[in-house]
Write an enzyme that holds these catalytic residues in place. Structure first.
Site, PDB file in Angstrom:
ATOM      1  CG  HIS A  11      -2.209   0.772   0.850  1.00  0.00           C
ATOM      2  ND1 HIS A  11      -2.491   1.561  -0.052  1.00  0.00           N
ATOM      3  CD2 HIS A  11      -3.406   0.624   1.710  1.00  0.00           C
ATOM      4  CE1 HIS A  11      -3.792   2.150  -0.105  1.00  0.00           C
ATOM      5  NE2 HIS A  11      -4.105   1.552   0.899  1.00  0.00           N
ATOM      6  CG  ASP A  18      -2.853   5.429  -3.904  1.00  0.00           C
ATOM      7  OD1 ASP A  18      -2.259   5.323  -2.626  1.00  0.00           O
ATOM      8  OD2 ASP A  18      -2.772   6.331  -4.531  1.00  0.00           O
TER       9      ASP A  18
END
Length: 405
Positions: free
Chosen positions: A368, A372
């Protein structure tokens, strides 16, 4: 002439290997290029071939860690090849010269048996305090001796003894397995790993395989499996969502305009992850041929370090072992991995009707820090769309042409 055989470098970053298995005995006659040992690096298990013919003298034991460039054996190239094949091992020659009278047999060392050696004084005191008989403990000391740690860790029996075997065995992890463990822990600790899931209706892929798999095999000598469909779907999705095909290097992002797909395969030494280079350029036949080649090399222990280095994204198929769902761990320094699972007939809704269809759950684990939610979910949806409509999206509306039939 005595030839010193040194450990060759398996790869630029590898400084040490471990002798996994000697395939010959001390004193054997070996032929040039004969495999004499299997050595583990932190990336793969490789065979060590003899550099010349002659009688071999081993200079390292199984399990020894040996630096690249160190001498592991000597080969007497001037020795004549004995009649009937290999020369007798030195141990066997000594046995012939030994007296015929039988010597007392030594107790076997630390197999899966109860300890026969008396405990150390400290261990005996602890066992007495716990009211545990030494015969109920498996010693891990030399010759099966019960150590203080054995006594401290011993637990009194909480039930009626059944007389069954309760032995234990302690074995050293291979260098490859230790490196895998290190990398998995590193991936969990050093990435912001998250997993997103989806489901794929495999009906369209099943229909294509049922119609063309025999013709495909007859022409190409290859099976038409799921991996070619998934690889084509993944490379398409990586081009649509390039962040998933990127990596973090310090404070910089490295993006790739090619798709080197790592494929997790099971080998005799454990999980290996060879790489399909420029998978985006491969046809269905090309993907199936490359996967077959890499799987055979992994099975036969012939995979090289170069073939396992440099992937940009990984596909792992736990479905072949029956996995329904999992959260695969990222293969660092990559930023994403797609987990495939088993295909099960499930009730789903199509056109407002509940129908039975072959369904696979898929999982995308991603870092992450660089990917995204929009990119990760969009990527997995793109994979799903391509797999549910492969004829149009992956094959350009012409299935036979895409399969080169």
């Amino acid at each position: 002439m005595i030839l010193e055989m040194k450990v060759p470098s398996p790869g630029e970053s590898i400084k040490e290997v471990e002798i996994a298995t000697w395939l010959v005995k001390d004193g054997d006659y070996v032929e040039k290029d004969q495999a004499i040992a299997e050595v583990d690096s932190d990336k793969a298990t490789l065979e060590l071939p003899a550099e010349a013919s002659g009688i071999i003298t081993l200079k390292a034991e199984e399990g020894d860690a040996v630096a690249v460039g160190a001498v592991v054996c000597l080969i007497d190239t001037g020795a004549a090849k004995p009649e009937g094949g290999a020369a007798p091992a030195k141990e066997e020659a000594k046995a012939v010269e030994a007296p015929k009278a039988e010597a007392p047999k030594a107790a076997p060392v630390a197999e899966k048996t109860y300890a026969t050696q008396a405990p150390s004084p400290a261990a005996r005191k602890i066992l007495e305090e716990k009211n545990i008989e030494p015969s109920a403990i498996v010693g891990t000391g030399k010759g099966g001796r019960i150590t203080k740690d054995d006594a401290v860790n011993a637990v009194p029996s909480m039930g009626t003894p059944t007389g069954g075997n309760r032995g234990t065995e302690r074995t050293k992890l291979s260098m490859l397995r230790r490196k895998v463990a290190e990398r998995l822990v590193s991936a969990k600790n050093e990435t912001a790993m998250l997993t997103t899931f989806n489901e794929v209706d495999m009906s369209a892929i099943y229909a294509i395989r049922d119609q063309y798999k025999e013709e495909f095999k007859a022409k190409h000598g290859l099976g038409l499996g799921f991996m070619s469909f998934f690889t084509k779907a993944v490379t398409r999705a990586l081009q649509l969502y390039p962040d998933v095909n990127s990596m973090i290097d310090g404070q910089e992002k490295i993006s790739y305009d090619f798709c080197d797909i790592s494929v997790a395969v099971s080998g005799p030494k454990g999980l290996m992850v060879p790489v399909m280079r420029n998978a985006e350029t491969l046809s269905f036949r090309g993907v199936e041929a490359e996967i077959k080649r890499l799987a055979l090399r992994a099975r036969d222990g012939q995979i090289t370090v170069d073939e396992m280095t440099g992937g940009t994204f990984t596909i792992s198929n736990g479905g072949v072992f029956g996995s329904m769902l999992s959260t695969p761990i990222i293969n660092p320094p990559q930023s994403g991995i797609l987990g495939m699972h088993n295909v099960v007939d499930r009730a789903i809704v199509k056109n407002g009707q509940i129908v039975i269809a072959p369904v696979m759950y898929v999982a995308l684990s991603y870092d992450h820090r660089i990917i995204d939610g929009r990119e990760s979910v969009g990527f997995l949806v793109a994979v799903k769309e391509a797999l549910e409509n492969p004829a149009e999206i992956l094959m350009g509306g012409n299935v036979k042409k895409a399969l080169e039939l």
